[in-house]
Design a protein around this motif. Sequence first.
Motif, PDB file in Angstrom:
ATOM      1  N   CYS A 138      39.536  50.973  38.059  1.00 31.60           N
ATOM      2  CA  CYS A 138      38.255  50.581  38.640  1.00 31.60           C
ATOM      3  C   CYS A 138      37.466  49.722  37.650  1.00 31.60           C
ATOM      4  CB  CYS A 138      37.451  51.819  39.020  1.00 31.60           C
ATOM      5  SG  CYS A 138      35.904  51.431  39.867  1.00 31.60           S
ATOM      6  N   PRO A 139      37.050  48.527  38.041  1.00 34.14           N
ATOM      7  CA  PRO A 139      36.330  47.644  37.126  1.00 34.14           C
ATOM      8  C   PRO A 139      34.972  48.230  36.732  1.00 34.14           C
ATOM      9  CG  PRO A 139      37.109  46.459  39.085  1.00 34.14           C
ATOM     10  CD  PRO A 139      37.275  47.911  39.358  1.00 34.14           C
ATOM     11  N   ASP A 140      34.543  47.906  35.525  1.00 37.12           N
ATOM     12  CA  ASP A 140      33.207  48.258  35.070  1.00 37.12           C
ATOM     13  C   ASP A 140      32.273  47.150  35.536  1.00 37.12           C
ATOM     14  OD1 ASP A 140      30.839  48.820  33.815  1.00 37.12           O
ATOM     15  OD2 ASP A 140      31.735  49.285  31.872  1.00 37.12           O
ATOM     16  N   LEU A 141      31.503  47.421  36.572  1.00 35.56           N
ATOM     17  CA  LEU A 141      30.686  46.380  37.185  1.00 35.56           C
ATOM     18  C   LEU A 141      29.583  45.886  36.258  1.00 35.56           C
ATOM     19  CD1 LEU A 141      30.398  47.845  40.806  1.00 35.56           C
ATOM     20  CD2 LEU A 141      32.155  46.361  39.817  1.00 35.56           C
ATOM     21  N   LEU A 198      31.385  43.031  34.168  1.00 40.05           N
ATOM     22  CA  LEU A 198      32.296  42.164  34.907  1.00 40.05           C
ATOM     23  C   LEU A 198      31.886  40.699  34.769  1.00 40.05           C
ATOM     24  CD1 LEU A 198      34.787  42.826  36.625  1.00 40.05           C
ATOM     25  CD2 LEU A 198      33.339  42.680  38.646  1.00 40.05           C
ATOM     26  N   ASP A 199      32.851  39.852  34.482  1.00 38.50           N
ATOM     27  CA  ASP A 199      32.628  38.403  34.405  1.00 38.50           C
ATOM     28  C   ASP A 199      32.892  37.818  35.792  1.00 38.50           C
ATOM     29  OD1 ASP A 199      32.668  35.675  34.033  1.00 38.50           O
ATOM     30  OD2 ASP A 199      33.855  35.753  32.181  1.00 38.50           O
ATOM     31  N   MET A 200      31.807  37.490  36.527  1.00 41.41           N
ATOM     32  CA  MET A 200      31.976  37.046  37.900  1.00 41.41           C
ATOM     33  C   MET A 200      32.621  35.663  37.982  1.00 41.41           C
ATOM     34  SD  MET A 200      31.136  39.759  39.273  1.00 41.41           S
ATOM     35  CE  MET A 200      31.652  39.164  40.866  1.00 41.41           C
ATOM     36  N   ASP A 201      32.452  34.836  36.952  1.00 41.35           N
ATOM     37  CA  ASP A 201      33.148  33.538  36.940  1.00 41.35           C
ATOM     38  C   ASP A 201      34.654  33.749  36.881  1.00 41.35           C
ATOM     39  OD1 ASP A 201      30.807  32.069  37.057  1.00 41.35           O
ATOM     40  OD2 ASP A 201      30.603  31.948  34.870  1.00 41.35           O
ATOM     41  N   ASP A 202      35.077  34.737  36.110  1.00 42.37           N
ATOM     42  CA  ASP A 202      36.502  35.057  36.028  1.00 42.37           C
ATOM     43  C   ASP A 202      37.006  35.618  37.350  1.00 42.37           C
ATOM     44  OD1 ASP A 202      39.016  35.497  34.462  1.00 42.37           O
ATOM     45  OD2 ASP A 202      38.573  37.599  34.921  1.00 42.37           O
ATOM     46  N   VAL A 203      36.185  36.435  38.013  1.00 42.01           N
ATOM     47  CA  VAL A 203      36.562  36.978  39.324  1.00 42.01           C
ATOM     48  C   VAL A 203      36.748  35.834  40.329  1.00 42.01           C
ATOM     49  CG1 VAL A 203      35.785  38.393  41.266  1.00 42.01           C
ATOM     50  CG2 VAL A 203      35.457  39.202  38.925  1.00 42.01           C
ATOM     51  N   LEU A 204      35.863  34.839  40.258  1.00 38.82           N
ATOM     52  CA  LEU A 204      35.979  33.691  41.164  1.00 38.82           C
ATOM     53  C   LEU A 204      37.248  32.897  40.879  1.00 38.82           C
ATOM     54  CD1 LEU A 204      34.751  31.973  43.409  1.00 38.82           C
ATOM     55  CD2 LEU A 204      33.430  30.754  41.661  1.00 38.82           C
ATOM     56  N   MET A 240      31.418  42.771  42.971  1.00 37.43           N
ATOM     57  CA  MET A 240      32.720  43.291  43.372  1.00 37.43           C
ATOM     58  C   MET A 240      32.503  44.719  43.862  1.00 37.43           C
ATOM     59  SD  MET A 240      36.161  43.913  41.071  1.00 37.43           S
ATOM     60  CE  MET A 240      36.728  42.221  41.131  1.00 37.43           C
ATOM     61  N   PHE A 241      33.268  45.106  44.880  1.00 31.02           N
ATOM     62  CA  PHE A 241      33.078  46.416  45.485  1.00 31.02           C
ATOM     63  C   PHE A 241      34.383  47.195  45.488  1.00 31.02           C
ATOM     64  CE2 PHE A 241      29.631  43.861  46.919  1.00 31.02           C
ATOM     65  CZ  PHE A 241      28.548  44.726  46.950  1.00 31.02           C
ATOM     66  N   PRO A 242      34.522  48.146  44.549  1.00 33.28           N
ATOM     67  CA  PRO A 242      35.697  49.026  44.571  1.00 33.28           C
ATOM     68  C   PRO A 242      35.692  49.893  45.833  1.00 33.28           C
ATOM     69  CG  PRO A 242      34.513  49.161  42.475  1.00 33.28           C
ATOM     70  CD  PRO A 242      33.628  48.441  43.431  1.00 33.28           C
ATOM     71  N   THR A 243      36.876  50.222  46.315  1.00 32.81           N
ATOM     72  CA  THR A 243      37.000  51.093  47.481  1.00 32.81           C
ATOM     73  C   THR A 243      37.106  52.541  47.026  1.00 32.81           C
ATOM     74  OG1 THR A 243      38.099  49.396  48.811  1.00 32.81           O
ATOM     75  CG2 THR A 243      38.421  51.675  49.478  1.00 32.81           C
ATOM     76  N   TRP A 244      36.130  53.329  47.433  1.00 30.97           N
ATOM     77  CA  TRP A 244      36.104  54.756  47.119  1.00 30.97           C
ATOM     78  C   TRP A 244      36.227  55.561  48.408  1.00 30.97           C
ATOM     79  CZ3 TRP A 244      35.687  56.553  42.107  1.00 30.97           C
ATOM     80  CH2 TRP A 244      35.307  55.620  41.130  1.00 30.97           C
ATOM     81  N   THR A 245      36.912  56.659  48.308  1.00 32.90           N
ATOM     82  CA  THR A 245      36.953  57.602  49.425  1.00 32.90           C
ATOM     83  C   THR A 245      36.605  58.993  48.891  1.00 32.90           C
ATOM     84  OG1 THR A 245      39.309  58.049  49.113  1.00 32.90           O
ATOM     85  CG2 THR A 245      38.708  56.311  50.681  1.00 32.90           C
TER      86      THR A 245
END
Length: 465
Positions: free
Chosen positions: A276-279, A282-288, A315-320
């Motif tokens: 799970c990423p540490d929001l 997080l480097d959003m340019d890298d995510v893009l 970014m939105f991790p999926t949690w259940t």
Amino acid sequence: MKIVIIGAGISGCTAYLQLKKHLPGSHTITIYESHDTSRDRRSDASNGNQEDATHSSTLIVGGGLGIGPNGLNVLKRLDEDLLRDIVRGGYVVSHGNLKSKHGRLLIRMDSSAPGAGDEPPMHTLGCSRDWLWRCLRARIPDGDIVTKRVARVLAGPDDRNTVYFTDGSPAVEADLVIGADGIKSVAKRALFPETEEDPFPPHYEGVCGIGGFLPASDVKDLVEKGSMNFIFGGNGFFGYFFSNSSSTAPQRDSPHHVSEPGDLLAWWSTYAVDECPDLRTLDMDDVLQQLHKRHEHWGDAVVQKVLKSARVKNMFPTWTSPQLPTWERDGVVLVGDAAHALPSTSGQGSSQALEDVESFARFLGYFVGRMEDNGVKECKEAVKMASKQYMDLRQPRIQAILDDARKKQNQKRDMGVIQEYLMYSIMWLMGFFPSVMNKPAQQVFSYNVAEHVNRVLAEMDASQD
């Protein structure tokens, strides 16, 4: 009865409105929310206008959602004007297109349910989470929502429940506490006070999503009217749909009609991330950049159009949630994500939360109506009996939807070339049997939670005669 709702999101706001509708007599209902819900009101629920929607921090993935016919019918029974307002700010979807990354249609899925009586079919609605919330929030008096962060809830087996706050202000007592505070619910801890740590912590599913909204002008000729599109590939998943109707469409407030699309397209990309990423870091340019790299060779024309102008802000991790042994203890009741967070692949997150609160409010209204007085003991008993019926009705349905969603989610994880094209082949073959393919979704969409509640109550009345 004194009632406290923790959380002023979709579940909490709907719970307030449902309780106001179904509880006989006069009751005090207060919502406690950690964020100021009076700020940033940039939408007008009366006309469906959104100001600069592409820049709203709430209009990103997690912000785009689908409400199935079963969820829309909950809203219709609650308030038909509310339903029209919500539909007016979204886009009605009659079908879903499942495609390969090359843009080839593999399966066409019906996204509708039969209408009541002589009504035409009820379709699915795609909209922003923010818009749905705003329409609900607009119907709640400001004085009934208090901006305070809840620190702890203590369930009292014989006395009222107690709600404590992080700012050290005086605690409040309530006959009923509804935990509508999401996946990291504070209220949930009151159900398991014997442990210091949460015995049922949220589970990261190994999948994350990013997405947003952008002008639809460049893709209107490429996206089929009334469609929600799901694009599958070997290294992830991509989806898109029009998120609003044309402002001049005469029936844009009707869930029974597909209108001309408006000026916004919602898109999202879901893919596997082992940890799970540490929001916070997080480097959003890298995510893009990763988004471009992941989909640069996909042949779907809309995907390529989106990549050219996409911006990523989160970014939105999926949690259940693991299956909880109970959703209630001594007058503390969980609804929505606090009780059962569903992955986005279910397409039913908001709809199931809506079903939760309607069913619980109806059951509680039945038992409250049979109380001889409104003492603490009588209120506790009414909540306990309503909660039992609520859980008996809801838990099997939620588990079935979760199991199906997890199977679908596996198609969003990385796979080899052979596995990818085997997936395409299987989906293409299944597309020749639309009635078989549509049956599970139709069972979910056609479900009427009010009818099921009424059936349970009728059986209870008959057993007492």
